[in-house]
Design an enzyme around this catalytic site. Structure first.
Site, PDB file in Angstrom:
ATOM      1  CG  ASP A  66     -34.957  41.267  31.212  1.00  0.00           C
ATOM      2  OD1 ASP A  66     -35.507  42.316  30.802  1.00  0.00           O
ATOM      3  OD2 ASP A  66     -33.821  41.310  31.427  1.00  0.00           O
ATOM      4  CG  ASP A 122     -31.459  40.773  25.874  1.00  0.00           C
ATOM      5  OD1 ASP A 122     -30.482  40.315  25.380  1.00  0.00           O
ATOM      6  OD2 ASP A 122     -31.464  41.221  26.997  1.00  0.00           O
ATOM      7  CG  ASN A 140     -32.953  37.957  29.284  1.00  0.00           C
ATOM      8  OD1 ASN A 140     -32.896  37.962  30.553  1.00  0.00           O
ATOM      9  ND2 ASN A 140     -32.980  38.522  28.255  1.00  0.00           N
ATOM     10  CE  LYS A 190     -29.465  38.493  28.704  1.00  0.00           C
ATOM     11  NZ  LYS A 190     -28.088  39.216  28.990  1.00  0.00           N
ATOM     12  CB  THR A 204     -26.586  39.594  25.537  1.00  0.00           C
ATOM     13  OG1 THR A 204     -27.610  40.285  26.288  1.00  0.00           O
ATOM     14  CG2 THR A 204     -25.430  39.261  25.898  1.00  0.00           C
TER      15      THR A 204
END
Length: 214
Positions: free
Chosen positions: A93, A75, A80, A77, A110
């Protein structure tokens, strides 16, 4: 939490411990003074090639460390990614991360950052993180992820087809485009390895190897 507390790398946000009460879990985290990279990107619109390359190199080093420990983040992105008081990038995260030597089946992450194998509900491995580096490199340079569309289904379709376009503005170098196109490859086994990213001419020409952005 068990994964993150055992990761000790300058580009990974440290988790020192946690405690809980009847309603909440409290994390004791390293302080990232400059907050989310997402906010910095929205404020500037897009980053210079030197900034983008420095962030990508920092991310690549951190992910190489994770992958050596069989940890897939899943994840990555801008929301994060945090910045410390010197502007050094920190991955945060690890809620979707997994520690595994075998391929995984769970679709997670995501929308705009999902790799084709996740969109097609196929098994995946650490190469999903390599795909996300290509997405982020594009987003850092252009201000938006490459497969963004009006609807979720249209975004999925663009990801499945690797419908990649480079806008005329801002103008970016051939080497930057080369890195992006070699990461955004549908066949996960053919994506550029993390070691090859670190050795790529665009990274060598532009990145601050101390990991600090001016």
């Amino acid at each position: 939490m068990e994964i993150q507390i055992n990761l000790k790398h300058p580009n990974i946000l440290r988790l020192y411990g946690w405690f809980d009460d009847a309603e909440r879990v409290f994390l004791i985290l390293e302080y990232a003074h400059n907050g989310e990279l997402y906010k910095e990107l929205r404020k500037r619109g897009h980053f210079s090639e030197k900034q983008a390359a420095t962030y990508i190199l920092s991310l690549t080093k951190a992910l190489a460390y994770c992958h050596e420990k069989h940890v897939i983040h899943r994840d990555i992105k801008p929301e994060n990614l945090l910045l410390d008081h010197e502007g050094r990038l920190k991955i945060a995260d690890f809620g979707w991360s997994v520690q595994s030597k075998s391929k995984r089946q769970t679709m997670c992450g995501t929308l705009d950052y999902l790799a084709p194998e996740m969109v097609e509900h196929k098994s995946h491995d650490h190469a999903v993180d390599n795909w996300t580096l290509g997405i982020l490199c594009y987003e850092f340079l252009y201000g938006a992820p490459p497969f963004e569309a009006e609807s979720q289904e249209d975004t999925f379709k663009r990801i499945r087809n690797v419908d990649l376009n480079f806008p005329p503005a801002p103008l970016i170098s051939k080497n930057a485009k080369n890195l992006i196109t070699r990461l955004l490859v549908k066949d996960s086994s053919k994506r550029l390895s993390l070691q090859k990213i670190m050795e790529h001419p665009w990274i060598k020409e532009n990145a601050n190897h101390m990991g600090v952005c001016e």
